[in-house]
Write a protein that holds these residues in place. Structure first.
Motif, PDB file in Angstrom:
ATOM      1  N   GLU A   1      38.964  44.211 -41.318  1.00  0.00           N
ATOM      2  CA  GLU A   1      39.212  43.905 -39.981  1.00  0.00           C
ATOM      3  C   GLU A   1      40.000  43.717 -39.200  1.00  0.00           C
ATOM      4  OE1 GLU A   1      35.559  44.612 -38.257  1.00  0.00           O
ATOM      5  OE2 GLU A   1      34.499  45.830 -39.507  1.00  0.00           O
ATOM      6  N   MET A   2      40.902  44.273 -38.730  1.00  0.00           N
ATOM      7  CA  MET A   2      42.065  43.324 -37.691  1.00  0.00           C
ATOM      8  C   MET A   2      41.578  42.348 -36.326  1.00  0.00           C
ATOM      9  SD  MET A   2      45.112  46.584 -37.433  1.00  0.00           S
ATOM     10  CE  MET A   2      43.747  48.018 -36.376  1.00  0.00           C
ATOM     11  N   THR A   3      40.910  41.419 -36.961  1.00  0.00           N
ATOM     12  CA  THR A   3      40.544  40.356 -36.254  1.00  0.00           C
ATOM     13  C   THR A   3      41.044  39.310 -35.943  1.00  0.00           C
ATOM     14  OG1 THR A   3      38.727  38.675 -37.391  1.00  0.00           O
ATOM     15  CG2 THR A   3      37.932  41.291 -36.230  1.00  0.00           C
ATOM     16  N   GLU A   4      40.964  38.468 -35.267  1.00  0.00           N
ATOM     17  CA  GLU A   4      41.611  37.216 -34.705  1.00  0.00           C
ATOM     18  C   GLU A   4      41.151  36.370 -36.118  1.00  0.00           C
ATOM     19  OE1 GLU A   4      42.376  33.101 -32.854  1.00  0.00           O
ATOM     20  OE2 GLU A   4      40.969  33.986 -33.897  1.00  0.00           O
ATOM     21  N   SER A   5      39.963  36.246 -36.433  1.00  0.00           N
ATOM     22  CA  SER A   5      39.663  35.267 -37.621  1.00  0.00           C
ATOM     23  C   SER A   5      39.977  35.805 -38.361  1.00  0.00           C
ATOM     24  CB  SER A   5      37.928  35.478 -37.671  1.00  0.00           C
ATOM     25  OG  SER A   5      37.490  35.830 -36.281  1.00  0.00           O
ATOM     26  N   PHE A   6      40.359  37.281 -39.315  1.00  0.00           N
ATOM     27  CA  PHE A   6      41.073  37.710 -40.255  1.00  0.00           C
ATOM     28  C   PHE A   6      42.184  36.940 -39.883  1.00  0.00           C
ATOM     29  CE2 PHE A   6      43.820  41.497 -41.762  1.00  0.00           C
ATOM     30  CZ  PHE A   6      43.617  41.170 -43.116  1.00  0.00           C
ATOM     31  N   GLY A   7      42.720  37.097 -38.791  1.00  0.00           N
ATOM     32  CA  GLY A   7      44.450  36.706 -39.299  1.00  0.00           C
ATOM     33  C   GLY A   7      44.652  35.436 -39.212  1.00  0.00           C
ATOM     34  N   PHE A   8      43.704  34.705 -38.810  1.00  0.00           N
ATOM     35  CA  PHE A   8      43.197  33.565 -38.868  1.00  0.00           C
ATOM     36  C   PHE A   8      43.726  32.587 -39.911  1.00  0.00           C
ATOM     37  CE2 PHE A   8      41.536  28.880 -39.281  1.00  0.00           C
ATOM     38  CZ  PHE A   8      42.125  28.182 -38.887  1.00  0.00           C
ATOM     39  N   ALA A   9      41.990  33.088 -41.013  1.00  0.00           N
ATOM     40  CA  ALA A   9      41.871  32.974 -42.127  1.00  0.00           C
ATOM     41  C   ALA A   9      42.780  33.076 -43.293  1.00  0.00           C
ATOM     42  CB  ALA A   9      40.121  33.300 -42.621  1.00  0.00           C
ATOM     43  N   ARG A  10      43.421  34.544 -43.200  1.00  0.00           N
ATOM     44  CA  ARG A  10      44.489  34.845 -44.155  1.00  0.00           C
ATOM     45  C   ARG A  10      45.838  34.149 -44.194  1.00  0.00           C
ATOM     46  NH1 ARG A  10      40.221  36.246 -45.369  1.00  0.00           N
ATOM     47  NH2 ARG A  10      40.396  34.530 -46.197  1.00  0.00           N
ATOM     48  N   THR A  11      45.781  34.094 -43.279  1.00  0.00           N
ATOM     49  CA  THR A  11      47.486  33.449 -42.947  1.00  0.00           C
ATOM     50  C   THR A  11      47.090  32.132 -43.425  1.00  0.00           C
ATOM     51  OG1 THR A  11      47.945  34.628 -40.660  1.00  0.00           O
ATOM     52  CG2 THR A  11      49.078  32.326 -40.571  1.00  0.00           C
ATOM     53  N   ARG A  12      45.828  30.969 -43.203  1.00  0.00           N
ATOM     54  CA  ARG A  12      45.673  29.574 -43.671  1.00  0.00           C
ATOM     55  C   ARG A  12      45.605  29.746 -44.879  1.00  0.00           C
ATOM     56  NH1 ARG A  12      39.667  28.550 -42.566  1.00  0.00           N
ATOM     57  NH2 ARG A  12      39.799  30.187 -43.764  1.00  0.00           N
ATOM     58  N   ASP A  13      45.216  31.098 -45.720  1.00  0.00           N
ATOM     59  CA  ASP A  13      45.658  30.555 -47.413  1.00  0.00           C
ATOM     60  C   ASP A  13      46.514  31.109 -47.586  1.00  0.00           C
ATOM     61  OD1 ASP A  13      42.392  30.783 -46.860  1.00  0.00           O
ATOM     62  OD2 ASP A  13      42.625  32.921 -47.377  1.00  0.00           O
ATOM     63  N   MET A  14      47.665  31.733 -46.689  1.00  0.00           N
ATOM     64  CA  MET A  14      48.612  32.240 -47.475  1.00  0.00           C
ATOM     65  C   MET A  14      49.219  31.022 -47.547  1.00  0.00           C
ATOM     66  SD  MET A  14      49.566  36.184 -46.617  1.00  0.00           S
ATOM     67  CE  MET A  14      48.674  37.041 -46.950  1.00  0.00           C
ATOM     68  N   LEU A  15      49.766  30.523 -45.993  1.00  0.00           N
ATOM     69  CA  LEU A  15      50.478  29.040 -45.932  1.00  0.00           C
ATOM     70  C   LEU A  15      50.112  27.971 -46.846  1.00  0.00           C
ATOM     71  CD1 LEU A  15      50.627  28.691 -41.998  1.00  0.00           C
ATOM     72  CD2 LEU A  15      52.014  29.664 -43.368  1.00  0.00           C
ATOM     73  N   ALA A  16      48.997  28.460 -47.489  1.00  0.00           N
ATOM     74  CA  ALA A  16      48.710  26.865 -48.312  1.00  0.00           C
ATOM     75  C   ALA A  16      49.187  27.741 -50.198  1.00  0.00           C
ATOM     76  CB  ALA A  16      46.590  26.605 -48.426  1.00  0.00           C
ATOM     77  N   LEU A  17      49.775  28.261 -49.765  1.00  0.00           N
ATOM     78  CA  LEU A  17      50.168  28.777 -51.798  1.00  0.00           C
ATOM     79  C   LEU A  17      50.638  27.819 -51.889  1.00  0.00           C
ATOM     80  CD1 LEU A  17      49.930  32.516 -51.070  1.00  0.00           C
ATOM     81  CD2 LEU A  17      48.429  31.043 -52.868  1.00  0.00           C
TER      82      LEU A  17
END
Lengths: 343, 343
Positions: A222-238
């Motif tokens: 679901e396209m929420t703010e939290s979704f955008g935040f959490a997944r971006t955080r994860d990806m940036l940590a790759l």
DNA sequence: ATTCCAAGTCAAAGCGCTTTGAAACCCGAG
DNA sequence: CTCGGGTTTCAAAGCGCTTTGACTTGGAAT
């Protein structure tokens, strides 16, 4: 005030008054004027139900609130869409009726709306891949038009949709042209047809550049703010983080921005972002220069178009299926830039 | 399938079938069961318009889309509110109809809805200070309930409202207790009644601490992200910038956060933020720990309550005016902290 | 048997509109 | 005058339901 008392006051029959008010030719101009004046004076309006009963049409369009997958997430886009649609409908004398149900009952509700004669047609929101509602509505025989499309639906149906595949393909290419090679995709739920198409556009563009899509850079929910935040955080940590991210909605993009900033990076310099922008009246993409580079398509305008088409469709049920493709524009904002040079 | 053919199939009169289906006692249990079974089998539903015509009630509640001041800004809160309201209405057999008009015509539309008998009652959104719609609806004689209140309205009327004054007073006190002395207020349009009350709560709390409100720290406009951003940026550039900011909506607060970050400051440490949170389904205030400290009140729940009250009101028009005050809860998130020590 | 009563059922009127088919009107032509 | 034909108006039926008031029942009471 009803027709009977109005016609008594005028010393005319109900027939004549009704005809005068509905613009039939068999009424002399003199009486027509007299009738119209009286109607205005007494603030007469024909009773909707009586009129509907007599004509067999309800002059109401139905719309079921998209309570989506699992949680009852009300689409933020809903308000603007309805605003556009009701405006267009009003111009044709139609009202809009909103229903809301648990997902399982949706079929039952369409059946009931039709059996009760409550609506003359419906707008179908948020179509899924192989959406069962389309064959259902066809079977019921209730005129409908879909906001979006449904992959896997064989038969013809009426729809208005944004060219999601192409717009995400263009956005991806835009990033590729800037030198980005690792591009993240934060997509909507991929049971939703639009999300499936966006991903197709994304992977096609990548393929065009000889890049295999990396599952670690693709998320959908679901396209929420939290979704955008959490997944971006994860990806940036790759180990190999993306240098650009494609988001499916402004809200998600706002979450993306937050994650970028919390990682101590700067959007548009360290990480580029493109989002889809529904051009919501209450969520503008900046004032003068857009905050986000975006694929933009007004959902309000879509509402207007869908409503117009549906009304035309009801007026002429024998017409060929109506389809209408909207192209999103790619507006460049401050969230994109060339891929940062290493080290 | 209509009543006539259904009753013919059953070999009963329309009267008996109608009574059986509507739960009247003058029908034997045996026939009732037989009728119900047949109704199910043929998927019979009484025609809404015919039923409405016979009973004199439309079983429809109207709601005018709040196209606000100047620009047609569709309230982001609308989707959730309608979702709650329609859900509650459905439980009582009511449908919800949406209308939308230019501001000037709003009175005309209410008049027309009533004259046409299109609705049994309406929900009034976004009341202004001294809102002319309230006396108008009273004059028309259309049952209504207001989502909010209208300062300056002398007569009685039905309303459900959040205690905006108290919640902003509490939020301000919370910041004062943390040592903040310069607290900014980013309010909604102050023609809106709720905004007026929020400001009152804010200034009262300041007064309680012996602080005179500073005009440079108070802004009011449409509660967009851009508004939150721009005004916060301005305030932070002041010679004596605020150490805390009170925002009227999540969207505005998101703008506030952006401005704080772009100024190189950290929210919750350098600048505290409290926002009002309507608990929108698509704009959650964080997952576990709230992002923003907030005064929270679910607009969806308000929709449910308003709908229930309006239905009760229509059932019993002689009842005393209905009023219902909702208290917002103050939830503590990560956006507030003690006032930073100088130097 | 007759009477009475409650339980069950029904025919018909009415809700406010549109629309059909018929009637009344007017005016110029015959 | 009378007639024909267009123009204007009307009475009545019908849309699908609820509801009133009346009519059958079957059995209990007389």
């Amino acid at each position: 005030m009803n027709l009977k008392t109005l016609s008594e006051k005028l010393g005319l029959s109900q027939t004549t008054v009704s005809r005068a008010l509905n613009g039939y030719p068999e009424v002399s101009t003199a009486t027509r004027l007299r009738v119209e004046e009286a109607a205005r004076q007494y603030n007469y309006r024909p009773n909707s139900r009586a009129k509907g009963l007599a004509t067999g049409r309800s002059m109401v369009i139905g719309q079921i609130i998209p309570t989506s997958i699992q949680h009852e997430m009300v689409n933020p886009v809903f308000g603007d869409f309805v605003s556009g649609a009701t405006q267009a409908l009003a111009g044709h004398g139609y009202d809009m009726m909103i229903s809301r149900v648990l997902d399982e009952d949706e079929g039952k509700v369409y059946r009931e709306l039709h059996a009760r004669g409550a609506v003359d047609g419906v707008i179908l929101q948020g179509p899924l891949v192989e959406d069962p509602r389309i064959p259902l509505l066809r079977e019921i025989g209730l005129p409908f038009i879909v906001h979006g499309r449904s992959t896997g639906e064989a038969g013809p149906y009426n729809w208005v949709d944004v060219n999601n595949r192409r717009s995400f393909q263009r956005a991806t290419r835009f990033l590729l042209d800037l030198g980005h090679r690792r591009i993240g995709l934060l997509n909507g739920h991929e049971t939703m047809d639009f999300a499936r198409r966006r991903r197709a556009g994304y992977t096609e563009a990548l393929a065009g550049a000889g890049i295999a899509p990396d599952p670690a850079l693709m998320a959908s929910d679901e396209m929420t703010e939290s979704f955008g935040f959490a997944r971006t955080r994860d990806m940036l940590a790759l180990a190999a983080p993306p240098t650009a991210i494609l988001a499916s909605s402004m809200l998600a993009a706002i979450g993306v921005r937050r994650a970028i900033q919390e990682a101590g990076l700067r959007m548009g310099r360290d990480v580029s972002v493109i989002t889809h922008d529904d051009d919501l009246s209450y969520l503008k993409n900046g004032e003068d220069v857009p905050i986000f580079t975006a694929t933009r398509s007004s959902v309000r305008r879509a509402g207007i178009i869908l409503a117009e088409k549906l009304v035309a469709l009801i007026a002429n049920p024998a017409a060929a299926p109506v389809t209408h493709m909207l192209e999103a524009e790619l507006v460049v904002g401050r969230s994109t830039g060339p891929v940062p040079v290493k080290g």
